[in-house]
Motif scaffolding. Structure first.
Motif, short mmCIF file in Angstrom:
data_model
loop_
_atom_site.label_atom_id
_atom_site.label_comp_id
_atom_site.label_asym_id
_atom_site.label_seq_id
_atom_site.Cartn_x
_atom_site.Cartn_y
_atom_site.Cartn_z
N ARG A 87 0.84 -1.21 0.00
CA ARG A 87 0.00 0.00 0.00
C ARG A 87 0.87 1.25 0.00
N GLN A 88 2.00 1.18 0.69
CA GLN A 88 2.91 2.32 0.66
C GLN A 88 3.45 2.54 -0.75
N ASP A 89 3.82 1.44 -1.40
CA ASP A 89 4.34 1.56 -2.76
C ASP A 89 3.27 2.10 -3.70
N VAL A 90 2.04 1.67 -3.50
CA VAL A 90 0.95 2.16 -4.35
C VAL A 90 0.78 3.67 -4.13
N ALA A 91 0.82 4.08 -2.87
CA ALA A 91 0.63 5.51 -2.57
C ALA A 91 1.73 6.34 -3.23
N ARG A 92 2.95 5.85 -3.17
CA ARG A 92 4.05 6.60 -3.81
C ARG A 92 3.88 6.66 -5.32
N TYR A 93 3.39 5.57 -5.87
CA TYR A 93 3.16 5.51 -7.32
C TYR A 93 2.10 6.55 -7.72
N ILE A 94 1.06 6.62 -6.94
CA ILE A 94 0.00 7.58 -7.23
C ILE A 94 0.55 9.01 -7.13
N GLU A 95 1.38 9.23 -6.14
CA GLU A 95 1.98 10.56 -5.99
C GLU A 95 2.82 10.93 -7.21
N ARG A 96 3.62 9.98 -7.68
CA ARG A 96 4.42 10.25 -8.89
C ARG A 96 3.52 10.54 -10.08
N ARG A 97 2.49 9.72 -10.21
CA ARG A 97 1.57 9.87 -11.35
C ARG A 97 0.90 11.23 -11.31
N ASP A 98 0.53 11.67 -10.12
CA ASP A 98 -0.26 12.88 -9.99
C ASP A 98 0.59 14.11 -9.66
N GLY A 99 1.86 14.05 -10.03
CA GLY A 99 2.71 15.22 -9.86
C GLY A 99 2.86 15.66 -8.42
N GLY A 100 2.90 14.71 -7.50
CA GLY A 100 3.26 15.06 -6.13
C GLY A 100 2.09 15.24 -5.17
N ILE A 101 0.87 15.18 -5.67
CA ILE A 101 -0.28 15.29 -4.75
C ILE A 101 -0.25 14.11 -3.77
N THR A 102 -0.38 14.42 -2.50
CA THR A 102 -0.20 13.40 -1.46
C THR A 102 -1.19 12.25 -1.58
N SER A 103 -0.66 11.07 -1.39
CA SER A 103 -1.53 9.89 -1.32
C SER A 103 -1.13 9.13 -0.06
N HIS A 104 -2.11 8.74 0.72
CA HIS A 104 -1.80 8.11 2.00
C HIS A 104 -2.09 6.61 1.95
N PRO A 105 -1.11 5.79 2.37
CA PRO A 105 -1.30 4.33 2.34
C PRO A 105 -2.57 3.86 3.07
N ASP A 106 -2.97 4.61 4.10
CA ASP A 106 -4.20 4.24 4.82
C ASP A 106 -5.44 4.36 3.95
N ASN A 107 -5.32 5.14 2.88
CA ASN A 107 -6.47 5.32 1.98
C ASN A 107 -6.46 4.31 0.83
N ILE A 108 -5.47 3.44 0.82
CA ILE A 108 -5.36 2.46 -0.26
C ILE A 108 -5.91 1.12 0.24
N TYR A 109 -6.77 0.52 -0.53
CA TYR A 109 -7.29 -0.82 -0.24
C TYR A 109 -6.96 -1.70 -1.43
N LEU A 110 -6.18 -2.74 -1.21
CA LEU A 110 -5.93 -3.68 -2.31
C LEU A 110 -7.18 -4.54 -2.49
N SER A 111 -7.38 -5.03 -3.71
CA SER A 111 -8.63 -5.73 -3.99
C SER A 111 -8.40 -6.91 -4.92
N THR A 112 -9.43 -7.72 -5.07
CA THR A 112 -9.39 -8.89 -5.95
C THR A 112 -9.84 -8.46 -7.34
N GLY A 113 -8.95 -7.84 -8.09
CA GLY A 113 -9.35 -7.17 -9.33
C GLY A 113 -10.11 -5.91 -8.97
N ALA A 114 -10.34 -5.04 -9.95
CA ALA A 114 -11.07 -3.81 -9.65
C ALA A 114 -12.54 -4.12 -9.36
N SER A 115 -13.10 -5.15 -9.99
CA SER A 115 -14.53 -5.47 -9.83
C SER A 115 -14.90 -5.61 -8.37
#
Lengths: 556, 487
Positions: B124-152
């Motif tokens: 989740r930390q890695d995902v948050a950092r990835y989102i931050e890179r993608r979005d030009g530095g806008i903060t993403s917090h690992p606590d807000n990330i939920y991994l899932s069984t596919g997007a569905s």
């Protein structure tokens, strides 16, 4: 009040968030503030509480807008869901772990999570052959590697041939990869000594939980007194109660007989059924065999009785048989519902609707993370079956790596294959150790005054009954929590051992239990049981002393 | 044997089953796909057909269509599955270090342990950092990330939280038409009210705010609209939303108090010049605190699409923004009942968000594989639209992104009564006939929703170029015959 404060100071109360009603939460927060214990903030529910504080401040600072999704507008069925195995006590254990990592001190150096049947996390080693096949399927270049045995390669090739584009990265058909379904059917036939199994009745699932939820979803209908009632054992594995809440079905409890080794009593089924009929439409009976959390293994006669009862009362049978390989008691044997049904004759075998569930997570493989499993569906109305396939298709397919793992379990190395010896040795060593731990747990616990533990005939848990002194019960009530929750929280706080209170599984009123897994290594299990013993004795002493003290006060 | 039910009434029948389940429809794997599987079996049994193989262009299943997995990803997964391979000198060091890092975060150092229900924290930390890179530095917090069984899985979960009320106050969910039928299926299953807003086919399937207004106002008369779902890049429609349009949608959601669900699983699949993917999260935060502190948003991503195409691993995540903290606790509780998303899928997601870096040994191969896959997809997107637009009676919008084309087909007047006679939607009739005559499996537009009186089909652009050419040529030929036959 003094005791409440002292409990608060030990940060016992924090972490029980999910369980508490808003009212008790407020009162607990009040207690917390009064105690001003910094440790409360640190190892309490910092993650939740402080995050909340921050957000509400932000909200107040900005323009106030009602959120769209709040506790008031949330799906009420979701609110009603409870799942103790990963509930407040486990959240709390996670917080203590983090606190220890950050250099905090506790009267122990590690948290032992005996709350969940997570074999590998407790140090059980994966079965080499299974992992070899999964690795080969994942990275087929390894087919050229001489360090992989031919029988593993052969299986991997066969699985990949069943996958679109020969890749684990393709979706499978929603009921699962065809050749794996066929392997499962063959396995069941062999297990059940020739009772026919049709591969088109096999559906792979994302762990057994997914299959159970799906079948329940099909079954739930009606309003008020025609609403589907689901009979579940008490104590039960809380997936059932959670699913029933989520789907707004009616939970119909039948109590297992603790004095009789948690046996299922057919009279109790009748009682529960007739009582429930007055307010709902009982349509399903769920059985967990071997039992979770109770560890009993059902006799063949008892299974016959259940099936006869289901036949008579027109109930759909769901048999959760994920622990079918976990039978330890020498006088017990696993009998599948399917086989017993068959032996009862065509009148039964051709009519009783039965779904049985299996999984990669238990047995001797313990591959929980792969989320593999299957269900076999018997006598289901063909039109409903089409509906089932449609429903499964919305979620596309179960994870392919889990399907591959399932295939190895149902199609393991055979005596003539090279890997057989190692496979067999690994399997027996896991099952042998489990049997030993089952015995050890029962013995040590039964030597503790105030703890009574039925034999762990099968599965992976002990569910001992614990004596909780009246004073402790009173105190728990004042805190707005279940007495066994108080017990388990204190056990966690004082010893680092995480077990789940019996109230999370259901128990007869006035009795208290906890569930612990028997999975830790023998050395660790001994330490753990020793700590439980010491804690329990201390707990009894502490509250009996309180009792005497208050008796004294009353008298004077 | 199973037909033998003379002894007693079945418990579970069409009459007694959950009526919501009955209402579920999922065309992507519907009757046409079942028929395709049957035909495949018939071919295997030696039954003669006017074709030798069934080409399944019904679903975005990349590897099944011959796309190769990214080597690095599979190396890491093999290492995680069988850690003895860490001793194997054939595996690159960067793959080994990724695998070790993932395994250290797993219980007992094994993919076989359950993870926390929200997903492995490190990932989740890695995902948050990835989102931050993608979005030009806008903060993403690992606590807000939920991994899932596919997007569905995550989409279903969020919808499950949102559904409540009875009658007039029952939750309404706005979805685009055409839509990916997971949405309509989930809403049927949950007994929520579907609110359809139509995309503008004449305008490259763009989203029109006044249409959102219309749909919302109408729906308010019979339900309580509470969520708005957007698929960008579009499935099945392939449009890529402009930044302006996203801003407008966010403003609309803010004004109308709607929970936003942004399905962004095709975020790397943008082909058209002049189109860029803008994440809802980034646009939301660029609109200032008035929006970024109040609009509730969940965005979804997956390992199944983009250049990975790893559908079978069922990996994915969602990021929640501005979710009420108490509701978040409820969300965590709800996902805990299913224990955890598959750990191999989590591991895969980790390498997707944390791929080889320029100074690492696998970098060149990784970049080459990724670029090749995306470039080929872009080429196929162009080719598909070019060829289809040459066919009389077929009109195809540009495939700006995602993996599908959703052309409009003109059905001659005589075909429609014949379809009705068979009890089929006219485009189902068309697709069935196409399948029987050519072996090509497409999904009729009616499975996704379309304006009354218009007909479409969805096909993936995933077959190899050679195969895709054949598919398109066969469709062309079929369409001509069809027109002749029914005019």
């Amino acid at each position: 009040m003094y005791r409440l404060q002292s409990l608060a100071a030990r940060s016992l109360i924090a972490g029980a968030l999910d369980q508490c009603t808003p009212l008790t939460l407020t009162s607990l927060t009040g207690v917390r503030h009064k105690s001003q214990g910094p440790s409360v903030e640190k190892c309490g529910q910092m993650r939740f509480i402080t995050a909340e504080a921050k957000v509400s401040a932000g909200r107040l600072g900005g323009k106030m807008r009602e959120k769209t999704l709040t506790m008031d507008t949330l799906n009420p069925q979701v609110k009603a869901v409870e799942y103790a195995v990963r509930g407040p006590i486990v959240i709390k254990a996670g917080e203590i772990e983090r606190y220890l990592e950050e250099g905090g001190t506790k009267p122990f150096s590690e948290v032992i999570k005996a709350n969940i049947g997570d074999a590998h996390a407790m140090g059980q080693q994966p079965i080499t052959f299974l992992r070899q096949v999964v690795a080969l399927c994942t990275f087929p270049e390894l087919m050229d590697s001489p360090s992989f045995p031919e029988d593993a390669k052969w299986r991997a090739r066969r699985i990949l041939q069943g996958c679109g584009g020969h890749s684990l990265g393709s979706y499978s058909a929603s009921p699962g990869v065809e050749c794996i379904r066929k392997d499962i059917a063959a396995y069941i036939e062999q297990r059940d000594e020739g009772v026919p199994s049709d591969w088109e009745n096999i559906y792979l699932t994302t762990g057994a939980s997914d299959g159970i939820m799906t079948i329940l979803r099909l079954l739930v209908s009606g309003k008020d007194s025609s609403r589907t009632g689901v009979m579940i054992p008490i104590p039960q594995y809380p997936l059932y109660s959670a699913a029933i809440s989520e789907m707004d079905a009616v939970q119909v409890n039948y109590y297992l007989d603790e004095d009789n080794c948690w046996a299922l009593d057919i009279n109790e089924l009748h009682r529960a059924y007739h009582a429930a009929k007055q307010h709902c439409q009982p349509r399903v009976i769920c059985i967990i065999n071997p039992g979770n959390p109770t560890g009993q293994v059902q006799s063949k006669k008892c299974i016959e009785e259940v099936l006869h009862f289901a036949y008579e009362e027109n109930l759909f049978v769901m048999s959760d048989e994920v622990y079918q390989d976990n039978v330890y008691a020498p006088d017990c044997q696993f009998h599948s519902f399917k086989k017993v049904l068959y032996e009862m004759g065509p009148e039964y075998f051709n009519s009783v609707e039965l779904v049985s569930f299996h999984s990669t997570s238990k047995g001797y493989t313990g591959e929980c993370g792969f989320r593999g499993g299957y269900m076999e569906v018997i006598n289901m109305d063909p039109e409903v079956k089409a509906q089932l396939v449609k429903l499964l298709s919305v979620r596309l397919c179960p994870p392919l790596a889990g399907q591959a793992a399932m295939d190895v379990i149902v199609n393991p190395p055979q005596p003539e294959e090279h890997t057989f010896k190692q496979f067999h040795q690994e399997k027996s060593s896991v099952l042998g150790a489990l049997a030993e731990k089952a015995k050890l747990t029962e013995q040590i616990l039964n030597a503790v005054p105030g703890i009574k533990c039925n034999p762990v005939q099968g599965a992976m848990y002990a569910f001992p009954r614990i004596l909780i002194p009246p004073k402790a019960v009173e105190e728990a009530k004042a805190l707005g929590m279940q007495p066994d929750m108080l017990y388990c929280l204190r056990l966690l706080e004082e010893t680092g051992i995480c077990v789940v209170p019996g109230s999370g599984f259901g128990q007869k009123d006035g009795t208290y239990h906890f569930r612990m897994t028997i999975l830790p290594s023998i050395e660790k299990l001994k330490v753990l049981l020793g700590k439980v013993r010491d804690f329990h004795i201390g707990f009894l002493k502490e509250y009996s002393a309180l009792e005497m003290k208050s008796d004294l006060i009353c008298k004077t | 044997m199973s037909e033998n039910c003379e002894y007693r009434e079945r418990v579970l029948t069409m009459d007694t089953m959950n009526p919501n389940v009955k209402r579920v429809e999922y065309a992507v794997r519907g009757p046409i796909v079942q028929r395709a599987v049957q035909i495949e079996r018939e071919l295997m049994m030696g039954i003669k057909k006017p074709f030798t193989e069934v080409i399944k262009a019904n679903i975005g299943d990349c590897h099944a269509m011959g796309q190769k997995p990214i080597t690095f990803f599979r190396q890491v997964l093999a290492l995680c599955s069988y850690p003895d391979l860490l001793e194997d000198s054939k595996f690159p060091e960067d793959a080994k270090s990724r695998a070790c890092r993932i395994l250290q975060a797993c219980g007992g150092g094994s993919l076989g342990a359950y993870s926390t229900s929200q997903g492995i924290e490190l990932i989740r930390q890695d995902v948050a950092r990835y989102i931050e890179r993608r979005d030009g530095g806008i903060t993403s917090h690992p606590d807000n990330i939920y991994l899932s069984t596919g997007a569905s899985d995550a989409i279903m979960t969020m919808l499950k939280l949102l559904v409540s009320g009875e009658g007039m106050s029952r939750t309404g969910v706005m979805i685009s038409i055409p839509q990916y039928p997971l949405y309509s299926a989930a809403l049927a299953e949950l007994g929520a009210v579907q609110i359809s807003y139509y995309l503008d086919e004449d305008n490259c399937w763009s989203l029109d705010i006044s249409e959102l207004q219309r749909a919302l106002q109408e729906a308010k008369k019979h339900c309580s609209p509470r969520a708005l779902c957007i698929i960008n890049p579009g499935n099945p429609t392939g449009q890529v939303q402009s930044r302006q349009c996203i801003e407008d949608v966010i403003r609309f959601a803010a004004a109308e108090n709607l929970f936003l669900m942004a399905d962004e699983v095709y975020q790397d699949n943008v082909y058209a010049d002049g189109c860029t993917f803008h994440s809802f999260k980034k646009v939301l935060f660029e609109m200032g605190p008035e929006y970024s502190e109040k609009v509730e948003l969940a965005s979804f991503h997956s390992t199944s699409k983009c250049y990975m195409g790893e559908c079978g691993f069922r990996g994915g995540y969602m990021e929640v923004v501005n979710l009420d903290p108490e509701v978040k606790v409820q969300l965590t509780k709800l996902v805990s009942v299913r224990l955890c998303p598959p750990v191999p899928g989590q591991a895969l997601l980790d390498v997707v968000v944390n791929p080889p870096q320029p100074d690492e040994p696998s970098y060149d191969t990784f970049i080459k594989e990724r670029t090749d896959t995306l470039a080929t997809l872009a080429e196929k997107a162009n080719m598909t639209q070019d060829i289809l637009n040459q066919v009389p009676g077929i009109k195809c919008n540009p495939v700006q992104g995602a993996m599908y084309t959703f052309p409009r087909i003109h059905l001659p007047p005589k075909a429609i009564p014949e379809a009705k006679e068979k009890g089929q939607a006219p485009d189902m009739f068309y697709c069935m006939k196409l399948l029987e005559e050519t072996g090509i499996c497409l999904v009729p537009g009616s499975g996704f929703g379309q304006r009354d009186g218009t007909y479409h089909f969805r096909m993936t652009i995933l077959p190899s170029k050679e195969k895709l050419k054949i598919v398109l040529a066969k469709i062309k030929e079929f369409q001509q015959h069809f027109m002749e036959q029914y005019s």
